[in-house]
Design an enzyme around this catalytic site. Structure first.
Site, mmCIF file in Angstrom:
data_model
loop_
_atom_site.group_PDB
_atom_site.id
_atom_site.type_symbol
_atom_site.label_atom_id
_atom_site.label_comp_id
_atom_site.label_asym_id
_atom_site.label_seq_id
_atom_site.Cartn_x
_atom_site.Cartn_y
_atom_site.Cartn_z
ATOM 1 N N GLY A 718 11.393 31.868 25.276
ATOM 2 C CA GLY A 718 12.291 32.335 24.212
ATOM 3 C C GLY A 718 11.568 32.818 22.967
ATOM 4 O O GLY A 718 12.041 33.737 22.301
ATOM 5 N N GLU A 719 10.456 32.213 22.624
ATOM 6 C CA GLU A 719 9.780 32.556 21.372
ATOM 7 C C GLU A 719 8.560 33.456 21.585
ATOM 8 O O GLU A 719 8.245 34.272 20.733
ATOM 9 C CB GLU A 719 9.282 31.297 20.627
ATOM 10 C CG GLU A 719 10.066 30.025 20.823
ATOM 11 C CD GLU A 719 11.438 30.018 20.206
ATOM 12 O OE1 GLU A 719 11.612 30.604 19.129
ATOM 13 O OE2 GLU A 719 12.356 29.440 20.817
#
Ligand code: FES
Ligand code: FES
Lengths: 753, 169
Positions: A718-719
């Site tokens: 996600g990051e």
């Protein structure tokens, strides 16, 4: 009053009567149809046995057919009878007290049901927490704080009447100046979330670290870089505003919402309102984007519930306006970062330091692990990091995509590029020379770290070797062209506090329940794939249920922790279900078999460093006359472990890289130093990347399984896409122009000479 | 002030009495229960509320409902016939052209209208020849023409691919 021609709307009424359970069933995706043919139905086999539609299958999002019609139900859209509407009223000063309230004109307006202010709002059992409590005193701590709310029969009336409420203030001086030379900077303490973790920073790590002798290393260095980088306030701006539909009855208090996890706000709001555990139910199957803004801050829930208390039994609908979101749901704090690097003649680092100064609210400390990547990225015998905060009259900052590293790597990675220029060395070569064997601070092994392979693969695909050695060497039609590279890393944590249930019915269907969230990340699909794999059955025999606090508790979706935390828990539940089945002689009793299991302890969590890695490549064009910056090409190669679903994983990485482009070129929230307000507080003033800002973006995943992290072998995705992107683009802009921009965003004024 | 109006929404005739201040978006969502168009900004800055109004794409948060008595409104819900999705909708699913899905109905309505505009030869700011009879929808043209629809999940690359596929077929 409004009257609606009812004959056209039978289904909606029928759905409404069916109650919450029926609604849920009507609005949720069907898990039955994977995009490719499922294998023959088999009896449960060993845990992890390759199941059709299991881990690695390139499935389309199961809720896709709902979303493309606009039929997935977001918070504000839950059909309720005769709702009232709540419109919050925000402070117009940044510091001081409310001295008088006149709600007379507002209350006289037809259709207005009530006006809440600190004078009459319910007293909360937990009034001190600034991310939860509202209307508990006359104190104003930031510009745009909730100081009242109007509840009315229609949106139009509530909004109009909010403008009729008159407030008087006693104003105090405003301090919103972030500077590294302030004499009141302080070391953060317990600045994470709601104080659950020991340690100083948001991730529970210490504010300062030291290993070896940095000063001696720096003194002995042949090549040195000492540079300061800054990043501005940024805002998440998910497309769906924070909204809620709240109903307060004697039996149940219900809050339809959009949240990164229903369990955390359920606990916060239960505590704030002094409720019996379990009385408050949060329902959030679909979330229109979050990016950190729908995790810690629960002001939307508090004010919606206060409204609902005022009109018991009548649903109250609240949606923050886009402008209100700028102060009510957090922001990424501005930072000032000094990085010092010292290297020997061969390009081996002998000293690294990273000192971050960051703004936070006077009302509450929030301090990011901005320096975290500098602790783990490169080997060097002398090293230190520090974090200091300035307490200002601003709203409480919060996590925003890639919290910490997204800004921190805009300092470390451009500094590495500056060092490579001094050394006359290829920037990839410099990084490879400084790969650590083990974590440079803790000495622990990495569970897996394929950064070198990311660079190798990326260089080949990008065509890196054709790069000119000198900056400002390539020109075409008035555009200066450059390329740049940067490394990426983000931890893959497992958050505590998840529980899942697994159920097997007599007819052979499995149901897995966990109060996890899909914020656009693909959880509805990927967690079902994990469940199918863990249960050893085809996906079409598994029903996944998430997004409801009636299901077993789950940690929030954030920090790239979702799949790791929830998936591990589901594996444990699947194992327990198999054990229960064995104990029952392999047969399913008429009432079915069900287990509920918490996330197991794992000694490996203390033995390894877990993280995702990536190599970011960028091509940048800067117009020689206007300074306009374009990014025609980005390419990222990522080590995110085993890929659960290549379709949704690619989209997450693509989204992350586009966020990186956006934070580099566009994003900046300006603050007025006289009044303490955010100036450009709408989507016209706060530009984030639109379609035409984005060129070609290529995403590649190595897909190497991590054999220590969890039963899936997957790391966070996600990051990592946003990490290092800004550095790669800024490094490419330097290559194009010979101008080193150390302050985000990279606007054209900074690239003219 | 209130007024009675009739709208044709996704093929169905709907009559309602409405506050003069009510936007078309709020009329659809709050009065008629048509929640396919989304509210992202209420200021004409994001495109989430895009519907076709008498055949043209508009941001419905900037349109007053009372000013459009008798109008024909098509939302993303109306582009599909039950489970039978519009080719643009199918293409969005195939290309994973969304994540959270909140901007998606607006993107899809916008794309369908944009394809029609291109067919009619409307140039855009990146068109080389403003007088050309035919617009060739390459990636740059699509991205330009879709820039009124923001996507914070940043599915843009896939959105362009999804539309490009339909434009080619
Ligand atoms: S809601 Fe209409 S343009 Fe944003
Ligand atoms: S899919 Fe989430 S905003 Fe576009």
């Amino acid at each position: 009053m409004t009257s609606v021609n009812e004959t056209n709307e039978p289904s909606r009424r029928a759905v409404l009567k069916a109650g919450v359970g029926g609604l849920g069933a009507a609005m949720l995706p069907s898990m039955a149809e994977p995009a490719h043919a499922a294998g023959p139905a088999t009896a449960p086999s060993a845990v992890g046995g390759g199941a059709a539609g299991g881990i690695g299958a390139a499935l389309k999002r199961v809720e896709g057919p709902l979303k493309v019609r606009g039929a997935a139900t977001y918070a504000f859209e839950w059909p309720v009878e005769n709702p009232a509407y709540l419109y919050p009223l925000l402070s117009t000063i940044a510091s001081g007290r409310i001295t008088a309230v006149d709600a007379g004109d507002a209350l006289a307006e037809p259709g207005v049901i009530g006006v809440l202010t600190h004078m009459n709002a319910p007293r909360l059992a937990w009034a001190e927490e600034p991310e939860v409590a509202v209307l508990q005193s006359d104190k104003v701590a930031y510009h745009g704080q909730i100081v009242g709310a109007v509840i009315a029969d229609s949106i139009e009336t509530a909004r109009y009447a909010a403008g009729l409420v008159k407030l008087e203030y006693a104003t105090e001086p405003v301090d919103v100046d972030l500077r590294a030379d302030r004499d009141d900077l302080r070391k953060p303490e317990h600045a994470q979330g709601f104080g659950q973790l020991p340690g100083d920073l948001m991730n529970g790590s210490p504010a300062d670290t030291t290993v070896g002798d940095f000063a001696a290393g720096m003194a002995s260095a042949v090549h040195r870089v000492d540079a300061t980088y800054t990043t501005p306030v940024q805002h998440h701006n998910p497309m769906e505003p924070h909204a809620a539909v709240a109903t307060w009855t004697d039996d149940e208090i219900t809050l339809y919402c959009g949240s990164q996890g229903v369990s955390t706000p359920q606990e916060l709001l239960t505590r704030a309102f002094g409720l019996q555990p379990g009385r408050l139910r949060l329902i959030s199957p679909y979330v229109g984007g979050a990016f950190g803004s729908k995790d810690f801050s629960a002001l939307w829930g508090t004010v919606a519930l206060m409204g609902a208390q005022l009109v018991p039994g009548r649903p109250v609908k609240l949606a923050f306006t886009r402008q209100q979101m700028f102060t009510l749901v957090g922001h990424r704090p501005a930072s000032i970062q000094r990085v010092q690097l010292g290297a020997d003649a061969a390009g081996k680092l002998v000293a690294i330091s990273h000192d971050a100064v960051q703004e936070t609210a006077k009302a509450k400390q929030y301090a990011e692990q901005t320096v975290q990547a500098s602790r783990s990225m490169y080997a060097a015998p002398g090293r230190r990091t520090s974090t200091r905060i300035a307490l200002l009259d601003v709203p409480v900052p919060t996590i925003m995509r890639g919290p910490g590293e997204a800004t921190g790597m805009f300092a470390l990675e451009p500094a590495m590029d500056e060092l490579a220029v001094k050394l006359g060395m290829d920037p990839i070569e410099l990084r490879l020379r400084n790969e650590p064997e083990t974590h440079p601070e803790t000495g622990q092994p990495f569970s897996s770290r394929h950064l070198a392979k990311c660079f190798e693969e990326g260089a080949r695909r990008f065509g890196w070797k054709h790069r000119d050695k000198k900056p400002r060497a390539r020109r075409k039609d008035g555009w200066l062209i450059g390329t740049g590279v940067a490394a990426a890393t983000y931890p893959s944590p497992r958050l505590p506090g998840s529980t899942a249930s697994a159920r097997l019915d007599k007819n052979g269907r499995y149901t897995v329940r966990i109060a996890a969230a899909d914020i656009g990340t693909g959880t509805w699909t990927t967690l079902a794939q994990i469940a199918a794999e863990a249960l050893g059955v085809p996906l079409d025999r598994v029903t996944l249920q998430i997004g409801d606090s009636a299901y077993p508790r789950a940690s929030s979706g954030g920090f790239s922790s979702g799949m790791n935390s929830w998936g591990t828990t589901i594996y444990a539940a699947a194992r327990a279900l198999h054990t229960a089945l064995d104990e029952n002689g392999g047969s399913v009793p008429p009432e079915g078999l069900q287990v509920t299991v918490g996330m197991p302890d794992d000694p490996k969590l203390k033995q390894y460093e877990f993280g995702s890695y990536g190599a970011q490549f960028a091509e940048v064009r800067v117009h020689e006359d206007t300074g306009e910056v374009r990014v025609p090409r980005l390419l990222g190669v990522f080590d995110v472990g085993r890929v659960i679903n290549p379709v949704t994983a690619r989209s997450q990485l693509l989204g992350g890289m586009t966020w990186g482009l956006s934070m580099t070129l566009h994003e900046e929230t300006a603050i007025d130093h006289r009044y303490g307000n955010f100036v450009n507080n709408d989507l016209g003033g706060y530009h984030f990347a639109a379609n035409a800002d984005v060129g070609s973006i290529e995403v590649h995943m190595l897909g190497e399984r991590d054999s220590h992290i969890n039963p899936m072998g997957s790391k966070g995705a996600g990051e990592i896409g946003i990490i290092g992107t800004a550095a790669a683009i800024a490094n490419a802009a330097y290559d194009a122009t010979g101008i080193r921009v150390r302050d985000l965003p990279l606007t054209l004024d900074k690239l003219l000479r | 002030m209130e007024q009675k109006i009739t709208l044709r929404v996704d093929g169905k005739e709907r009559t309602l009495t409405i506050d003069a201040r009510t936007t078309l978006l709020d009329a659809l969502r709050e009065r008629l229960g048509v929640t396919s168009p989304k509210k992202g900004c209420d200021h004409g800055q994001c495109g989430a509320c895009t519907v076709m109004l008498d055949g043209r794409r508009v941001t419905s948060c900037l349109v007053l409902a009372v000013a459009n008595d008798g109008a024909e409104v098509v939302t993303a819900a109306g582009l599909a016939h039950g489970d039978d999705l519009h080719p643009v909708q199918r293409s969005f699913i195939a290309e994973d052209a969304f994540q959270c899905g909140y901007c998606t109905p607006g993107q899809i309505v916008s794309a369908v209208a944009m394809l029609r505009e291109a067919e009619e030869g409307w140039p855009s700011v990146v068109s080389e020849d403003l007088d050309a009879d035919r617009v060739v929808l390459d990636r740059e043209e699509i991205a330009e023409r879709m820039s009124g629809n923001l996507c914070r999940c940043a599915a843009y690359v896939n959105i362009v691919s999804a539309i490009e596929k339909v434009a080619r077929s």
